[in-house]
Design a protein around this motif. Structure first.
Motif, PDB file in Angstrom:
ATOM      1  N   SER A 182      33.663  58.982  68.685  1.00 44.53           N
ATOM      2  CA  SER A 182      33.044  59.264  67.386  1.00 44.53           C
ATOM      3  C   SER A 182      32.568  60.706  67.305  1.00 44.53           C
ATOM      4  N   ILE A 183      32.022  61.211  68.411  1.00 42.26           N
ATOM      5  CA  ILE A 183      31.559  62.602  68.424  1.00 42.26           C
ATOM      6  C   ILE A 183      32.740  63.556  68.362  1.00 42.26           C
ATOM      7  N   ARG A 225      32.044  55.969  77.150  1.00 42.84           N
ATOM      8  CA  ARG A 225      33.468  55.656  77.062  1.00 42.84           C
ATOM      9  C   ARG A 225      33.944  54.734  78.179  1.00 42.84           C
ATOM     10  N   VAL A 230      26.695  55.863  69.773  1.00 51.42           N
ATOM     11  CA  VAL A 230      27.616  56.864  69.229  1.00 51.42           C
ATOM     12  C   VAL A 230      28.537  57.242  70.379  1.00 51.42           C
ATOM     13  N   ASP A 231      29.718  56.645  70.407  1.00 51.20           N
ATOM     14  CA  ASP A 231      30.572  56.845  71.574  1.00 51.20           C
ATOM     15  C   ASP A 231      31.235  58.220  71.551  1.00 51.20           C
ATOM     16  N   VAL A 254      28.048  62.501  62.839  1.00 53.21           N
ATOM     17  CA  VAL A 254      27.657  61.116  63.116  1.00 53.21           C
ATOM     18  C   VAL A 254      26.384  61.074  63.943  1.00 53.21           C
ATOM     19  N   ARG A 276      35.688  62.991  66.995  1.00 53.33           N
ATOM     20  CA  ARG A 276      36.329  62.941  65.676  1.00 53.33           C
ATOM     21  C   ARG A 276      35.432  63.522  64.588  1.00 53.33           C
ATOM     22  N   GLY A 277      34.136  63.220  64.659  1.00 54.97           N
ATOM     23  CA  GLY A 277      33.251  63.596  63.569  1.00 54.97           C
ATOM     24  C   GLY A 277      32.353  64.774  63.856  1.00 54.97           C
ATOM     25  N   THR A 316      22.581  59.582  62.958  1.00 56.48           N
ATOM     26  CA  THR A 316      21.905  58.602  63.803  1.00 56.48           C
ATOM     27  C   THR A 316      20.529  59.119  64.227  1.00 56.48           C
TER      28      THR A 316
END
Length: 292
Positions: free
Chosen positions: A188-189, A166, A184-185, A196, A191-192, A200
């Protein structure tokens, strides 16, 4: 993959060539506060060793690569003895030695960090070698020095997953975008959830069966968990999210080696980061944490 394994602890208590300074104090703090007990197997504590540079004078670059050579030897010895090497280091560039000792065959990298560590000497604005660790690992810089580490071979970009970042500079963003590193920022982790990252990792599993897991503790959210070091920031992973992410690894890969880096205990006044680290080691190795 699944199951517990005996662990060898390899301490590299140096930050920028200085023993016990800043993040260099982290490895011994973890060892003195329950990490060995957390990894006991059938009543036996894990074997442990501390590497020390033998040449002088100490210097950030020269000492870092000398330590890498010593780490490579220790990691190779651990693996030949059927142990899982867990490298505790002040700086992320100890990963070069860990990768060298683990060997290149079928090896990928899962790199958890608030920062990309993807600078080179041409892009850095701080001159901090620690900000180049992943770039060195994939062969983008310091090639002659890394080539002197026994067993080192750059890991192909496509076999690298960078997770939880970040705080990334503009030059690093450009370099990452031009690379084949999967990113995978932290957002993203958050939110998902694990979805995600799981997708990956599944893609990575199609290419490699072994993995080096690198854990810079400032991947943890400075507000939700605590400050792992002076570079920590908010917006990162909770301890639970990180533990769940590490749990995804064990069912997909043979963990060849792992590393915990960049922990400065002077910032962790509540001990929450340390406790999170112990739990994460348990999730990754299959050992239930014993923090009492």
């Amino acid at each position: 993959m699944e199951g517990r394994q005996e662990v060898r602890l390899i301490a590299v208590p140096y930050d920028s060539g200085h023993r016990g300074l800043r993040m260099g104090a982290g490895p011994e703090h973890l060892l003195e506060n329950g990490l060995g007990e957390a990894l006991r197997t059938e009543g036996r504590s894990p074997s442990s060793t501390t590497v020390r540079p033998e040449s002088g004078p100490l210097a950030e670059v020269a000492t870092a690569f000398e330590l890498d050579g010593l780490v490579s030897e220790q990691v190779r010895g651990a693996l030949s003895g059927g142990e899982l090497p867990l490298v505790l280091s002040g700086n992320c560039n100890a990963s070069v030695g860990t990768l060298a000792g683990a060997g290149p065959a079928g090896l990928g990298i899962l790199w958890f960090d608030a920062h990309a560590d993807f600078n080179t000497p041409e892009t850095t604005t701080t001159g901090f070698l620690d900000g180049m660790g992943l770039a060195i690992a994939v062969g983008h810089c310091w090639r002659a020095m890394a080539g002197g580490v026994p067993g080192f071979c750059p890991v192909p970009e496509e076999n690298v997953v960078l997770a939880g970042i970040r705080d990334v500079g503009a030059a690093e963003k450009e370099r990452l975008a031009a690379s084949r590193v999967a990113v995978v920022d932290a957002g993203s982790i958050e939110r998902g959830g694990s979805r995600v990252l799981a997708e990956t990792l599944d893609a990575l599993r199609a290419r490699v069966g072994r993995i080096y897991v690198h854990l810079d503790l400032d991947v943890l959210d400075a507000k939700k968990v605590g400050r792992a070091n002076g570079f920590a920031s908010e917006g990162g992973l909770s301890a639970e999210d990180l533990e769940a992410a590490l749990g995804l690894v064990r069912g997909r890969f043979d963990v060849a080696a792992c590393g915990i880096a960049s922990y400065d205990p002077t910032f962790d006044t509540s001990g929450r980061v340390m406790r999170a680290a112990l739990s994460c080691v348990g999730a990754l190795t299959g050992h239930a944490p014993r923090t009492s």
